[in-house]
Design an enzyme around this catalytic site. Structure first.
Site, PDB file in Angstrom:
ATOM      1  N   GLY A  45       6.451 -41.282 -18.041  1.00 19.79           N
ATOM      2  CA  GLY A  45       5.009 -41.206 -18.159  1.00 19.79           C
ATOM      3  C   GLY A  45       4.472 -42.409 -18.910  1.00 19.79           C
ATOM      4  O   GLY A  45       5.184 -43.007 -19.722  1.00 19.79           O
ATOM      5  N   GLN A  50      -1.287 -47.384 -23.740  1.00 17.60           N
ATOM      6  CA  GLN A  50       0.005 -47.907 -24.199  1.00 17.60           C
ATOM      7  C   GLN A  50       0.214 -49.376 -23.825  1.00 17.60           C
ATOM      8  O   GLN A  50       1.075 -50.035 -24.395  1.00 17.60           O
ATOM      9  CB  GLN A  50       1.156 -47.061 -23.642  1.00 17.60           C
ATOM     10  CG  GLN A  50       1.196 -45.657 -24.244  1.00 17.60           C
ATOM     11  CD  GLN A  50       2.340 -44.843 -23.668  1.00 17.60           C
ATOM     12  OE1 GLN A  50       2.208 -44.226 -22.626  1.00 17.60           O
ATOM     13  NE2 GLN A  50       3.479 -44.869 -24.343  1.00 17.60           N
ATOM     14  N   CYS A  92       8.901 -41.158 -26.532  1.00 15.62           N
ATOM     15  CA  CYS A  92       7.725 -41.887 -26.060  1.00 15.62           C
ATOM     16  C   CYS A  92       8.061 -43.368 -26.043  1.00 15.62           C
ATOM     17  O   CYS A  92       8.710 -43.862 -26.964  1.00 15.62           O
ATOM     18  CB  CYS A  92       6.561 -41.609 -27.012  1.00 15.62           C
ATOM     19  SG  CYS A  92       5.062 -42.505 -26.595  1.00 15.62           S
ATOM     20  N   HIS A 134       1.473 -34.598 -23.024  1.00 17.27           N
ATOM     21  CA  HIS A 134       1.845 -35.786 -23.806  1.00 17.27           C
ATOM     22  C   HIS A 134       0.950 -36.981 -23.432  1.00 17.27           C
ATOM     23  O   HIS A 134       0.413 -37.666 -24.312  1.00 17.27           O
ATOM     24  CB  HIS A 134       3.322 -36.094 -23.540  1.00 17.27           C
ATOM     25  CG  HIS A 134       3.866 -37.303 -24.244  1.00 17.27           C
ATOM     26  ND1 HIS A 134       4.906 -37.244 -25.145  1.00 17.27           N
ATOM     27  CD2 HIS A 134       3.526 -38.616 -24.139  1.00 17.27           C
ATOM     28  CE1 HIS A 134       5.159 -38.473 -25.581  1.00 17.27           C
ATOM     29  NE2 HIS A 134       4.344 -39.334 -24.983  1.00 17.27           N
ATOM     30  N   GLU A 135       0.785 -37.205 -22.126  1.00 11.56           N
ATOM     31  CA  GLU A 135       0.007 -38.375 -21.683  1.00 11.56           C
ATOM     32  C   GLU A 135      -1.484 -38.202 -21.956  1.00 11.56           C
ATOM     33  O   GLU A 135      -2.162 -39.153 -22.342  1.00 11.56           O
ATOM     34  CB  GLU A 135       0.248 -38.661 -20.193  1.00 11.56           C
ATOM     35  CG  GLU A 135       1.701 -38.979 -19.822  1.00 11.56           C
ATOM     36  CD  GLU A 135       2.367 -40.023 -20.700  1.00 11.56           C
ATOM     37  OE1 GLU A 135       1.675 -40.946 -21.175  1.00 11.56           O
ATOM     38  OE2 GLU A 135       3.579 -39.907 -20.934  1.00 11.56           O
ATOM     39  N   HIS A 138      -2.285 -39.082 -25.419  1.00  9.84           N
ATOM     40  CA  HIS A 138      -2.415 -40.529 -25.638  1.00  9.84           C
ATOM     41  C   HIS A 138      -3.860 -40.986 -25.461  1.00  9.84           C
ATOM     42  O   HIS A 138      -4.337 -41.859 -26.183  1.00  9.84           O
ATOM     43  CB  HIS A 138      -1.546 -41.301 -24.629  1.00  9.84           C
ATOM     44  CG  HIS A 138      -0.123 -41.529 -25.070  1.00  9.84           C
ATOM     45  ND1 HIS A 138       0.200 -42.226 -26.216  1.00  9.84           N
ATOM     46  CD2 HIS A 138       1.062 -41.182 -24.501  1.00  9.84           C
ATOM     47  CE1 HIS A 138       1.528 -42.289 -26.331  1.00  9.84           C
ATOM     48  NE2 HIS A 138       2.074 -41.658 -25.302  1.00  9.84           N
TER      49      HIS A 138
HETATM   50 NI    NI Z   1       4.124 -41.359 -24.903  1.00 14.95          NI
END
Ligand code: NI
Length: 168
Positions: A45, A50, A92, A134-135, A138
């Site tokens: 992912g 990021q 991650c 999780h994404e 972010h």
């Molecule tokens: Ni992550």
């Protein structure tokens, strides 16, 4: 083009991402770069933040390396329903050399746009459900380590500080 993945404690990772209003060529280029970067890492992912782009775009592929790729592109994803509980180990690409168990919902329903701007609903469970949570975190500047207990989080911070001092 493979882009550099920002890592903790880069402050850009804590910034909230903004919704994508129109899907343009630059959005498509962003998605292409994100896919190349995610598969090269390799990771399951990646959120645009990021690679330093504060737009609400996430990519997920939990198919595994022995399976054909099954890439999910979700733009402006929102969790509209969640249920159950799971506690699995997470890592991650932005958090080096660290993994920990995180409490998540076991099933989620996510709405968003796909890469063509078509409204989509994804029903996810287990690993895929965790990946969506999780994404999407972010996009709100949240890392999985932010979900740890205060004690565990302190241990993580100490370890990360030590690792960055060793690098100097
Ligand atoms: Ni992550």
């Amino acid at each position: 083009m493979i882009r550099t993945i920002l890592t903790y404690p880069n402050p850009a990772l804590k910034k909230k991402s903004l919704p994508v209003n129109i899907i343009t060529d630059s959005t498509r280029e962003l998605i292409q770069d994100m896919a190349e970067t995610m598969y090269a890492a390799p990771g399951i992912g990646l959120a645009a933040v990021q690679i330093g782009v504060h737009q609400r775009v996430i990519l997920i592929d939990v198919s595994g390396k022995n399976e054909p790729p099954d890439l999910i592109v979700a733009i402006n994803p929102v969790i509209v329903h969640s249920e159950g509980e799971t506690f699995e180990e997470e890592g991650c690409l932005s958090v080096l050399d660290y993994a920990a168990n995180v409490k998540r919902h076991a099933r989620v329903v996510v709405k968003g746009l796909d890469r063509d701007g078509v409204e989509r609903t994804w029903e996810a469970e287990d690993l895929l459900a965790v990946a969506f949570q999780h994404e999407i975190d972010h996009l709100d500047g949240i890392l999985f380590v932010d979900h740890l207990s205060p004690l565990k989080r302190e241990l993580f911070k100490r370890k990360a500080r030590k690792a960055s001092e060793e690098k100097r």
